[in-house]
Design a protein around this motif. Sequence first.
Motif, PDB file in Angstrom:
ATOM      1  N   SER A   1       0.913  -1.271  -0.224  1.00  0.00           N
ATOM      2  CA  SER A   1       0.131   0.261  -0.125  1.00  0.00           C
ATOM      3  C   SER A   1       0.590   1.172   0.352  1.00  0.00           C
ATOM      4  CB  SER A   1      -0.638  -0.183   1.242  1.00  0.00           C
ATOM      5  OG  SER A   1      -0.235   0.064   2.266  1.00  0.00           O
ATOM      6  N   SER A   2       0.018   2.266  -0.554  1.00  0.00           N
ATOM      7  CA  SER A   2       1.180   3.319  -1.226  1.00  0.00           C
ATOM      8  C   SER A   2       0.222   4.274  -0.675  1.00  0.00           C
ATOM      9  CB  SER A   2       1.682   3.680  -1.877  1.00  0.00           C
ATOM     10  OG  SER A   2       0.515   3.665  -3.042  1.00  0.00           O
ATOM     11  N   TYR A   3       0.678   5.485  -0.033  1.00  0.00           N
ATOM     12  CA  TYR A   3       0.358   6.891   0.422  1.00  0.00           C
ATOM     13  C   TYR A   3       0.349   7.979  -0.291  1.00  0.00           C
ATOM     14  CZ  TYR A   3      -2.662  10.153   2.925  1.00  0.00           C
ATOM     15  OH  TYR A   3      -3.490  11.648   3.119  1.00  0.00           O
ATOM     16  N   MET A   4       0.162   9.537  -1.093  1.00  0.00           N
ATOM     17  CA  MET A   4       0.374  10.705  -1.662  1.00  0.00           C
ATOM     18  C   MET A   4       0.041  11.404  -0.187  1.00  0.00           C
ATOM     19  SD  MET A   4       1.895  11.874  -3.472  1.00  0.00           S
ATOM     20  CE  MET A   4       1.479  13.853  -4.061  1.00  0.00           C
ATOM     21  N   LEU A   5       0.835  12.368   0.187  1.00  0.00           N
ATOM     22  CA  LEU A   5       0.995  13.142   1.059  1.00  0.00           C
ATOM     23  C   LEU A   5       1.317  14.600   0.263  1.00  0.00           C
ATOM     24  CD1 LEU A   5       1.163  13.499   4.217  1.00  0.00           C
ATOM     25  CD2 LEU A   5       3.470  13.981   4.018  1.00  0.00           C
ATOM     26  N   THR A   6      -0.684  15.082   0.342  1.00  0.00           N
ATOM     27  CA  THR A   6      -1.222  16.065  -0.189  1.00  0.00           C
ATOM     28  C   THR A   6      -0.877  17.317   0.604  1.00  0.00           C
ATOM     29  OG1 THR A   6      -3.239  15.678   0.246  1.00  0.00           O
ATOM     30  CG2 THR A   6      -2.824  14.659  -2.073  1.00  0.00           C
ATOM     31  N   LYS A   7      -1.536  18.498   0.225  1.00  0.00           N
ATOM     32  CA  LYS A   7      -1.634  19.404   1.146  1.00  0.00           C
ATOM     33  C   LYS A   7      -2.862  19.174   2.268  1.00  0.00           C
ATOM     34  CE  LYS A   7       0.743  22.805  -1.530  1.00  0.00           C
ATOM     35  NZ  LYS A   7       0.095  24.758  -2.005  1.00  0.00           N
ATOM     36  N   ASN A   8      -4.148  18.145   1.826  1.00  0.00           N
ATOM     37  CA  ASN A   8      -4.963  18.105   3.051  1.00  0.00           C
ATOM     38  C   ASN A   8      -4.963  17.438   3.724  1.00  0.00           C
ATOM     39  OD1 ASN A   8      -6.596  19.026   0.358  1.00  0.00           O
ATOM     40  ND2 ASN A   8      -6.554  17.079  -0.418  1.00  0.00           N
ATOM     41  N   PRO A   9      -5.631  17.949   5.569  1.00  0.00           N
ATOM     42  CA  PRO A   9      -5.049  17.591   5.918  1.00  0.00           C
ATOM     43  C   PRO A   9      -5.117  16.016   6.313  1.00  0.00           C
ATOM     44  CG  PRO A   9      -6.159  18.865   6.095  1.00  0.00           C
ATOM     45  CD  PRO A   9      -6.486  18.674   5.017  1.00  0.00           C
ATOM     46  N   ILE A  10      -4.388  15.269   7.193  1.00  0.00           N
ATOM     47  CA  ILE A  10      -3.940  14.035   6.984  1.00  0.00           C
ATOM     48  C   ILE A  10      -5.824  13.252   8.104  1.00  0.00           C
ATOM     49  CG2 ILE A  10      -3.144  11.763   7.647  1.00  0.00           C
ATOM     50  CD1 ILE A  10      -0.667  12.544   7.065  1.00  0.00           C
ATOM     51  N   SER A  11      -6.238  12.436   7.813  1.00  0.00           N
ATOM     52  CA  SER A  11      -7.586  11.771   8.665  1.00  0.00           C
ATOM     53  C   SER A  11      -7.480  11.928   9.364  1.00  0.00           C
ATOM     54  CB  SER A  11      -8.466  10.866   7.901  1.00  0.00           C
ATOM     55  OG  SER A  11      -7.325   9.627   7.621  1.00  0.00           O
ATOM     56  N   ASN A  12      -8.357  11.541  10.615  1.00  0.00           N
ATOM     57  CA  ASN A  12      -7.822  11.228  12.031  1.00  0.00           C
ATOM     58  C   ASN A  12      -7.235  10.060  12.598  1.00  0.00           C
ATOM     59  OD1 ASN A  12      -8.706  14.164  12.837  1.00  0.00           O
ATOM     60  ND2 ASN A  12     -10.828  13.764  13.089  1.00  0.00           N
ATOM     61  N   ALA A  13      -8.383   9.483  11.721  1.00  0.00           N
ATOM     62  CA  ALA A  13      -7.756   7.748  11.784  1.00  0.00           C
ATOM     63  C   ALA A  13      -6.304   7.751  11.333  1.00  0.00           C
ATOM     64  CB  ALA A  13      -8.836   6.640  11.001  1.00  0.00           C
ATOM     65  N   MET A  14      -5.589   8.587  10.548  1.00  0.00           N
ATOM     66  CA  MET A  14      -4.602   8.271  10.506  1.00  0.00           C
ATOM     67  C   MET A  14      -3.576   8.349  12.116  1.00  0.00           C
ATOM     68  SD  MET A  14      -2.326   9.121   7.059  1.00  0.00           S
ATOM     69  CE  MET A  14      -0.687   8.810   6.788  1.00  0.00           C
ATOM     70  N   GLN A  15      -4.365   9.800  11.875  1.00  0.00           N
ATOM     71  CA  GLN A  15      -3.303  10.207  13.500  1.00  0.00           C
ATOM     72  C   GLN A  15      -3.715   9.582  14.251  1.00  0.00           C
ATOM     73  OE1 GLN A  15      -3.481  14.953  13.105  1.00  0.00           O
ATOM     74  NE2 GLN A  15      -4.481  14.749  11.836  1.00  0.00           N
ATOM     75  N   ASP A  16      -4.324   9.337  14.784  1.00  0.00           N
ATOM     76  CA  ASP A  16      -4.376   8.137  15.843  1.00  0.00           C
ATOM     77  C   ASP A  16      -3.459   6.925  15.732  1.00  0.00           C
ATOM     78  OD1 ASP A  16      -4.882   6.681  17.854  1.00  0.00           O
ATOM     79  OD2 ASP A  16      -6.668   6.881  17.387  1.00  0.00           O
TER      80      ASP A  16
END
Length: 545
Positions: free
Chosen positions: A219-234
């Motif tokens: 799995s890969s993730y592209m980091l953009t200017k949009n805030p990362i979801s709470n699920a990812m921050q927890d």
Amino acid sequence: MDMIKLLGMGANFNRKDFGHDINLFEKKKTKDSKLSIVAEDEIPEEIDILNTKNQQNNTGKNPNSQEETSKNKDTASEFPLSPDDAPFENDSQVDVFRKSNSIRVWGTDVPNPFRTFRMMQNRYSFGKYLEKNMSKNGFTVPTPIQQQAVPISIDGRDLIACAPTGSGKTISFLLPIFHSIENRSFSKDLFGLIISPTRELAIQTHNQIQLLTPKKKISSYMLTKNPISNAMQDPKSRKKFNILIATPLRLVYAIKNQEVDLNSVCHLVLDEADRLLDEGFIEQIDDILTACTNSKLQISLYSATIPSMVEMLANKIMKDPVKVVIGASNAATDTIKQKLIFVGQEEGKLVEIRNMIQSGFKPPCLIFVQSIDRAKELFFELVYDGINVEVMHAEKTKQQRDRIIENFKQGKLWILISTELMARGIDFKGVNLVINYDFPQTVASYIHRIGRTGRAGREGESITYFTKEDAPYLKSIVNVMRQSGCEVPQWMVELKNPSQTLKKNMKKRPIERKSPSTAPLFDKKAKQRKKNIINQSKKKSAPPS
């Protein structure tokens, strides 16, 4: 060829013109159909930007009989079998192979290259899905940079890789990351980090990963200017990604706000490394390296141009790196026909472009200019001439930039005008012509600009306009042309090389050029007054620093 037919390539015609809905890329009708529609395998080569022909040709079945293939669907190889699949017998065979493929290496205990992807699969165990997806997308024959760089990275060595534009560098740094994730039980951790200088290049890399690997495996993730979801921050519910792709500024912001944790990263890739280490990103790269605390961190640097100063800096952050150079250092690929055209003054550039369009050319075409204002002015000039053209620069929104790139790839645009924003990494397989409307400020810029054509073994052409003001810098481009195998007039060969002072001045400040706009002087002054008023209002409304 009729001018209308030539410039109409890639367009969709509606029922008003022919009485039917016709799509250029629609598959053929049945024999009873009265209309003869162009099929996918008959797309004209000059607008086949997605390279569908090569992909279809390369995705054929195993050369073994159909009966044997059908009986052994689970074990049959997606990569074509070849006598070259056998391992090298001795060092002399390795040396001959490297020389024949223009591969040069520096370092200790450099791993042997592989000749074919089947040989790579025999030496290193990759998942079956990778063979299938690579074959499906036309990756059946490895390029020289892939042949040598992949074994080096899989063996855990730091790498400095310099190879021409369009030579397959993205696959070179992705394959070792895939291999490590599959074979070292990193299924739940962030293992690979890929840094790109522009958002467009980062998106392209992310799309390439998704083409080659199923999400269940990697799995890969592209980091953009949009805030990362709470699920990812927890930390408890954070979704795990094996590979993270990001631009430097966005990633540093995420690190400082504890949005990402880079402690588990084992493989760091700097794509277009010379720009990341030499053009304003060095502080961000330093912050990223500090956040990568894993003792097993492996660093790979890739670019078509790696100056000596960048290499010296790279050696300070790498452990016993291996350097790989394909072909001549800081040279363009030999599939590009390069031209230099003297236009006298600035007005001559627009005359040359209009003459070229009237005499006939094969779109799509990329035109590079040195500033946003000049890009806008040239765009309005060509639009006024009725040309199917668009402009790309940093002031465009994300949605506008994505739409323009997609339209250009699909052949809906004949000409795309751009600043340096599009000069690096973006893969347009079908671009036939690159025009340097404004003389490039550095040799690296020239190499990367013209590298948007002649990709993946295809032929391409580049034209660079120069004026009297550009003459002192001409020899630098002439040297690149000679190293790339292009014929150059003798008088150009005898020109003096620009001094280091001239090069530095050109890099810092581009030449002041007369506007390409042919609008009346009164309109230009009115436009400038309006621009000044807007700038002043912005300064007044800005909060005090």
